[in-house]
Write an enzyme that holds these catalytic residues in place. Structure first.
Site, mmCIF file in Angstrom:
data_model
loop_
_atom_site.group_PDB
_atom_site.id
_atom_site.type_symbol
_atom_site.label_atom_id
_atom_site.label_comp_id
_atom_site.label_asym_id
_atom_site.label_seq_id
_atom_site.Cartn_x
_atom_site.Cartn_y
_atom_site.Cartn_z
ATOM 1 N N CYS A 55 -32.034 -21.197 21.382
ATOM 2 C CA CYS A 55 -30.953 -21.168 20.664
ATOM 3 C C CYS A 55 -30.650 -22.247 20.019
ATOM 4 O O CYS A 55 -29.408 -22.187 19.254
ATOM 5 C CB CYS A 55 -29.938 -20.939 21.679
ATOM 6 S SG CYS A 55 -30.049 -19.372 22.679
ATOM 7 N N HIS B 7 -21.273 -25.208 20.295
ATOM 8 C CA HIS B 7 -22.253 -24.126 20.568
ATOM 9 C C HIS B 7 -21.441 -23.034 21.687
ATOM 10 O O HIS B 7 -21.589 -21.791 21.573
ATOM 11 C CB HIS B 7 -23.330 -24.657 21.673
ATOM 12 C CG HIS B 7 -24.342 -23.961 21.746
ATOM 13 N ND1 HIS B 7 -25.121 -23.204 20.894
ATOM 14 C CD2 HIS B 7 -24.914 -23.595 23.020
ATOM 15 C CE1 HIS B 7 -26.281 -22.503 21.519
ATOM 16 N NE2 HIS B 7 -26.194 -22.740 22.875
ATOM 17 N N GLU C 268 -21.510 -29.156 27.456
ATOM 18 C CA GLU C 268 -21.117 -29.636 25.953
ATOM 19 C C GLU C 268 -19.988 -30.352 25.827
ATOM 20 O O GLU C 268 -19.798 -31.369 25.246
ATOM 21 C CB GLU C 268 -20.969 -28.192 25.011
ATOM 22 C CG GLU C 268 -21.000 -28.557 23.597
ATOM 23 C CD GLU C 268 -20.838 -27.432 22.681
ATOM 24 O OE1 GLU C 268 -20.851 -27.539 21.590
ATOM 25 O OE2 GLU C 268 -20.794 -26.150 23.427
ATOM 26 N N LYS D 168 -18.761 -17.779 18.883
ATOM 27 C CA LYS D 168 -19.351 -16.945 19.494
ATOM 28 C C LYS D 168 -18.405 -15.794 20.239
ATOM 29 O O LYS D 168 -18.975 -14.840 20.494
ATOM 30 C CB LYS D 168 -20.410 -17.332 20.526
ATOM 31 C CG LYS D 168 -21.455 -18.404 19.894
ATOM 32 C CD LYS D 168 -22.368 -18.908 21.047
ATOM 33 C CE LYS D 168 -23.734 -19.430 20.475
ATOM 34 N NZ LYS D 168 -23.340 -20.883 19.734
ATOM 35 N N HIS E 197 -23.822 -14.182 20.898
ATOM 36 C CA HIS E 197 -24.720 -15.408 21.051
ATOM 37 C C HIS E 197 -26.091 -14.940 20.161
ATOM 38 O O HIS E 197 -26.650 -13.942 20.619
ATOM 39 C CB HIS E 197 -24.987 -15.857 22.198
ATOM 40 C CG HIS E 197 -25.865 -17.026 22.217
ATOM 41 N ND1 HIS E 197 -26.456 -17.527 20.971
ATOM 42 C CD2 HIS E 197 -26.269 -17.937 23.344
ATOM 43 C CE1 HIS E 197 -26.972 -18.490 21.369
ATOM 44 N NE2 HIS E 197 -26.907 -18.910 22.566
ATOM 45 N N PHE F 226 -32.209 -23.150 25.752
ATOM 46 C CA PHE F 226 -33.409 -23.168 26.908
ATOM 47 C C PHE F 226 -34.426 -24.188 26.599
ATOM 48 O O PHE F 226 -35.118 -24.073 25.458
ATOM 49 C CB PHE F 226 -33.765 -21.839 27.101
ATOM 50 C CG PHE F 226 -33.038 -20.783 28.006
ATOM 51 C CD1 PHE F 226 -31.515 -21.363 28.240
ATOM 52 C CD2 PHE F 226 -33.471 -19.536 28.266
ATOM 53 C CE1 PHE F 226 -30.684 -20.416 28.713
ATOM 54 C CE2 PHE F 226 -32.396 -18.626 28.882
ATOM 55 C CZ PHE F 226 -30.997 -19.083 29.206
#
Length: 412
Positions: free
Chosen positions: A163, A303, A314, A335, A340, A400
């Site tokens: 991502c 994010h 975050e 998002k 996402h 990830f």
């Protein structure tokens, strides 16, 4: 001496709209691009999650029939967005050997791969399409859809860092322009992975929201009731060039790409470093490249996936970088509106960040009913002015495998 890198073209196909103007308008209006999936396979496989952020305009409504047949959906979306960005930049007259592509995806041609597997099992090897491998390759968007369409011969590079992919591609483009490897670069990313196998897998790891009864409110960054992310699909493309080159051809300039940072957590397969140390370093690198201090930053496109663990990690990274200054920074978590987009999400959110600077307006975060007290951010919940003067904004992407990528943009 560092060159000034500027943005001269934008393009997208997203859950909120089939182009930049429609997408931005819907985002500012607080709309949601998330809806219930209308596919037979949802019931066929008894999927525990039945909604996602699907592309608002299906590629078949835009592309020629032969383009649809020869490109995986991820490459179709990439081509649509890149064409818009290129036209928006004025379709520059550039030496093909000075035109490059830095493009990304997190997963690539999953629909092509699994459709071909079904064909092989059900109809035999002779019925598998000869274009299957070129269509499923992760580099298909960069190398086939974009570079061949644009005639880009400097390079066509692909990043696949989950991502964080498309933000990393934007940072790479910054570095490649600084190194003089091209005069113009089309950067960004794409994803079209709303497929039963990805939904099933993400569900199994408890990563997705399960608000099947209210999909439009399922993505809830920073809310106490957040329960996972919402899958989305789409692409974003950005035309980048040196300021000198842009001014020489009389191009309209949206913003400056001031710098970027890329790091790795080396911590866990899927979970972020709980203290956000890798994200902290990526942000500091971006600010260093931009020649900026924490006091210069007025806006962050976070994010903010709406996962219980990710949002806090975050926040800790942002607090580590900005300290008390964070309380005066307008934070948008878009998002909530788009879902996402995995490997395409950073490119779309970079476009939002660029437009926020260009129009001096931070976009809203929807679905925030009760903010988590452990994440005391100044979250933008309705369009907000970013004021006058020089403004710096950053866009965060994390993936990830511990991938962290942060891009810094400056108003012009």
């Amino acid at each position: 001496m560092a060159k000034k890198i500027v943005v001269t073209g934008l393009g997208t196909s997203s859950p909120l709209g089939g182009n930049v103007a429609d997408t931005w308008k819907a985002l500012l209006a607080g709309e949601s691009g998330v809806s219930t999936l209308d596919h037979d396979w949802v019931a066929q496989y008894d999927l525990p999650v039945t909604f996602a952020g699907q592309a608002k305009v299906h590629p078949s409504e835009v592309l020629e029939r032969h383009e649809v047949k020869r490109l995986d959906p991820s490459s179709q979306l990439a081509l649509i967005s890149a064409r818009e960005a290129w036209a928006d930049a004025g379709s520059p007259d550039v030496d093909p050997e000075r035109l490059g592509v830095d493009y990304a995806t997190g997963i690539g041609g999953i629909w092509t791969l699994l459709d071909a597997w079904d064909t092989l099992r059900e109809r035999g090897a002779r019925r598998v399409l000869p274009m299957t491998v070129p269509m499923l390759m992760p580099n298909a968007a960069a190398g086939i859809a974009l570079s061949m369409h644009l005639g880009a011969r400097a390079f066509a590079r692909t990043v696949a860092s989950a991502c964080a992919s498309s933000t990393e591609s934007i940072v790479n483009a910054y570095e490649h322009l600084q190194a003089g490897l091209a005069d113009i670069i089309v950067a960004g990313g794409t994803e079209a992975a709303i497929h039963p196998i990805t939904i099933a897998s993400f569900s199994s790891m408890q990563a997705l929201s399960r608000r099947n009864d209210s999909p439009e409110t399922a993505s809830r960054p920073y809310d106490v009731a957040r329960d996972g992310f919402v899958m989305g699909e789409g692409a974003g493309s950005i035309v980048l060039e040196t300021e000198e080159h842009a001014k020489a051809r009389g191009a309209r300039i949206y913003a400056e790409l001031a710098g970027g940072g890329v790091t790795s957590d080396a911590y866990h397969i899927t979970a972020p470093d709980p203290e956000g140390r890798g994200a902290t370093r990526a942000t500091m690198l971006a600010l260093e490249h931009a020649g900026a201090s924490i006091d210069d930053v007025r806006h962050i496109n976070a994010h903010a996936t709406s996962t219980p663990v990710g949002d806090i990690a975050e926040y800790k990274a942002m607090r580590s970088v900005f300290g008390d200054r964070l309380d005066q920074i307008a934070v948008s978590a878009t998002k909530a509106s788009t879902g996402h987009l995995l490997g395409g999400t950073g490119a779309l959110e970079a476009i939002f960040t660029i437009l926020a600077l260009h129009e001096r307006t931070a976009p809203p975060t929807i679905n925030l009913d009760e903010q988590d007290k452990d994440i005391p951010l100044d979250v933008v919940t309705s369009p907000r002015s970013l004021g006058t003067g020089d403004v710096l904004a950053i866009s965060n992407s994390f993936g990830f495998g511990g991938h962290n990528a942060v891009a810094a943009f400056r108003s012009v």
